[in-house]
Design a protein around this motif. Structure first.
Motif, PDB file in Angstrom:
ATOM      1  N   ILE A 264      -2.252  26.502  21.903  1.00  0.00           N
ATOM      2  CA  ILE A 264      -2.826  25.166  21.754  1.00  0.00           C
ATOM      3  C   ILE A 264      -3.196  24.959  20.294  1.00  0.00           C
ATOM      4  O   ILE A 264      -3.864  25.796  19.686  1.00  0.00           O
ATOM      5  CB  ILE A 264      -4.064  25.013  22.653  1.00  0.00           C
ATOM      6  N   GLU A 265      -2.734  23.834  19.725  1.00  0.00           N
ATOM      7  CA  GLU A 265      -3.037  23.545  18.332  1.00  0.00           C
ATOM      8  C   GLU A 265      -3.974  22.357  18.160  1.00  0.00           C
ATOM      9  O   GLU A 265      -4.713  22.298  17.191  1.00  0.00           O
ATOM     10  CB  GLU A 265      -1.745  23.290  17.557  1.00  0.00           C
ATOM     11  N   SER A 266      -3.936  21.403  19.091  1.00  0.00           N
ATOM     12  CA  SER A 266      -4.805  20.237  18.956  1.00  0.00           C
ATOM     13  C   SER A 266      -5.575  20.010  20.251  1.00  0.00           C
ATOM     14  O   SER A 266      -5.088  20.288  21.348  1.00  0.00           O
ATOM     15  CB  SER A 266      -3.998  18.995  18.584  1.00  0.00           C
ATOM     16  N   VAL A 267      -6.796  19.520  20.111  1.00  0.00           N
ATOM     17  CA  VAL A 267      -7.687  19.276  21.236  1.00  0.00           C
ATOM     18  C   VAL A 267      -8.356  17.914  21.073  1.00  0.00           C
ATOM     19  O   VAL A 267      -8.281  17.294  20.017  1.00  0.00           O
ATOM     20  CB  VAL A 267      -8.778  20.365  21.351  1.00  0.00           C
ATOM     21  N   VAL A 268      -9.025  17.483  22.140  1.00  0.00           N
ATOM     22  CA  VAL A 268      -9.853  16.285  22.109  1.00  0.00           C
ATOM     23  C   VAL A 268     -11.295  16.773  22.189  1.00  0.00           C
ATOM     24  O   VAL A 268     -11.642  17.529  23.094  1.00  0.00           O
ATOM     25  CB  VAL A 268      -9.527  15.358  23.300  1.00  0.00           C
ATOM     26  N   PHE A 269     -12.140  16.361  21.253  1.00  0.00           N
ATOM     27  CA  PHE A 269     -13.498  16.890  21.176  1.00  0.00           C
ATOM     28  C   PHE A 269     -14.434  16.086  22.068  1.00  0.00           C
ATOM     29  O   PHE A 269     -14.509  14.868  21.999  1.00  0.00           O
ATOM     30  CB  PHE A 269     -13.994  16.857  19.730  1.00  0.00           C
ATOM     31  N   ASP A 270     -15.164  16.791  22.934  1.00  0.00           N
ATOM     32  CA  ASP A 270     -16.160  16.191  23.822  1.00  0.00           C
ATOM     33  C   ASP A 270     -17.514  16.773  23.448  1.00  0.00           C
ATOM     34  O   ASP A 270     -17.807  17.921  23.757  1.00  0.00           O
ATOM     35  CB  ASP A 270     -15.807  16.519  25.279  1.00  0.00           C
ATOM     36  N   ARG A 271     -18.339  15.979  22.793  1.00  0.00           N
ATOM     37  CA  ARG A 271     -19.647  16.476  22.362  1.00  0.00           C
ATOM     38  C   ARG A 271     -20.669  16.433  23.481  1.00  0.00           C
ATOM     39  O   ARG A 271     -21.813  16.843  23.316  1.00  0.00           O
ATOM     40  CB  ARG A 271     -20.140  15.724  21.132  1.00  0.00           C
ATOM     41  N   ASN A 272     -20.280  15.927  24.640  1.00  0.00           N
ATOM     42  CA  ASN A 272     -21.070  16.046  25.870  1.00  0.00           C
ATOM     43  C   ASN A 272     -22.419  15.341  25.800  1.00  0.00           C
ATOM     44  O   ASN A 272     -23.394  15.794  26.384  1.00  0.00           O
ATOM     45  CB  ASN A 272     -21.252  17.525  26.195  1.00  0.00           C
ATOM     46  N   GLY A 273     -22.502  14.247  25.059  1.00  0.00           N
ATOM     47  CA  GLY A 273     -23.741  13.486  24.979  1.00  0.00           C
ATOM     48  C   GLY A 273     -24.674  13.933  23.874  1.00  0.00           C
ATOM     49  O   GLY A 273     -25.700  13.303  23.636  1.00  0.00           O
ATOM     50  N   TYR A 274     -24.350  15.015  23.188  1.00  0.00           N
ATOM     51  CA  TYR A 274     -25.182  15.488  22.086  1.00  0.00           C
ATOM     52  C   TYR A 274     -24.777  14.773  20.805  1.00  0.00           C
ATOM     53  O   TYR A 274     -23.625  14.369  20.644  1.00  0.00           O
ATOM     54  CB  TYR A 274     -25.017  16.996  21.882  1.00  0.00           C
ATOM     55  N   LEU A 275     -25.718  14.644  19.881  1.00  0.00           N
ATOM     56  CA  LEU A 275     -25.392  14.055  18.597  1.00  0.00           C
ATOM     57  C   LEU A 275     -24.501  15.004  17.805  1.00  0.00           C
ATOM     58  O   LEU A 275     -24.634  16.224  17.913  1.00  0.00           O
ATOM     59  CB  LEU A 275     -26.665  13.788  17.792  1.00  0.00           C
ATOM     60  N   TYR A 276     -23.588  14.444  17.010  1.00  0.00           N
ATOM     61  CA  TYR A 276     -22.723  15.262  16.158  1.00  0.00           C
ATOM     62  C   TYR A 276     -23.546  15.671  14.944  1.00  0.00           C
ATOM     63  O   TYR A 276     -23.490  15.062  13.869  1.00  0.00           O
ATOM     64  CB  TYR A 276     -21.477  14.471  15.754  1.00  0.00           C
ATOM     65  N   HIS A 277     -24.340  16.725  15.148  1.00  0.00           N
ATOM     66  CA  HIS A 277     -25.321  17.115  14.153  1.00  0.00           C
ATOM     67  C   HIS A 277     -25.738  18.543  14.458  1.00  0.00           C
ATOM     68  O   HIS A 277     -25.744  18.954  15.603  1.00  0.00           O
ATOM     69  CB  HIS A 277     -26.521  16.164  14.285  1.00  0.00           C
ATOM     70  N   GLY A 278     -26.033  19.321  13.439  1.00  0.00           N
ATOM     71  CA  GLY A 278     -26.571  20.656  13.663  1.00  0.00           C
ATOM     72  C   GLY A 278     -25.580  21.607  14.291  1.00  0.00           C
ATOM     73  O   GLY A 278     -24.514  21.867  13.744  1.00  0.00           O
ATOM     74  N   ARG A 279     -25.937  22.147  15.474  1.00  0.00           N
ATOM     75  CA  ARG A 279     -25.119  23.174  16.112  1.00  0.00           C
ATOM     76  C   ARG A 279     -23.780  22.635  16.589  1.00  0.00           C
ATOM     77  O   ARG A 279     -22.762  23.322  16.491  1.00  0.00           O
ATOM     78  CB  ARG A 279     -25.866  23.781  17.300  1.00  0.00           C
ATOM     79  N   VAL A 280     -23.755  21.402  17.093  1.00  0.00           N
ATOM     80  CA  VAL A 280     -22.498  20.819  17.573  1.00  0.00           C
ATOM     81  C   VAL A 280     -21.549  20.608  16.397  1.00  0.00           C
ATOM     82  O   VAL A 280     -20.354  20.922  16.475  1.00  0.00           O
ATOM     83  CB  VAL A 280     -22.769  19.491  18.321  1.00  0.00           C
TER      84      VAL A 280
END
Length: 117
Positions: free
Chosen positions: A87-103
């Protein structure tokens, strides 16, 4: 955790999941973040199967450092497992978390590991 906070994240999660869908060739990279650990899964939504997973709980490298460093190790690990699965490409699901810090740390290290999203 307050009830309002849980409902807010659930609302954001539903809004994201309406648009994000993974297949066997381009799976969904789903992130789950607890207070102490972080986990990532590659999911094929057509069959409902998990292709690969990684987490900071059982990974010896991820137990060192702070939580952002742990997320970085998990991101590199999931990228390596994706490469092994072809697998080379994926779709990112941040699962309701902000795109910040650990995510954000997990996502950036997965990109450095070779995943495209």
């Amino acid at each position: 955790m307050s009830n309002r906070k849980v409902l807010r994240r659930a609302k954001i999660k539903r809004r994201i999941r309406k648009k994000v869908f993974g297949t066997s060739t381009i799976p969904r990279l789903s992130v789950f973040r607890s207070n102490k650990q972080i986990y990532a899964q590659l999911i094929d939504d057509l069959t409902g199967k998990t292709i690969a997973s990684s987490g900071s709980l059982k990974n010896n490298d991820a137990t060192k450092g702070n939580k952002i460093d742990q997320a970085s190790v998990v991101g590199k690990n999931i990228a390596d497992k994706a490469k092994e699965s072809g697998i080379e490409s994926v779709v990112f699901d941040r699962n309701g978390y902000l795109y910040h810090g650990r995510v954000k740390s997990l996502a950036e290290s997965a990109r450095e590991g070779g995943l495209k999203f």
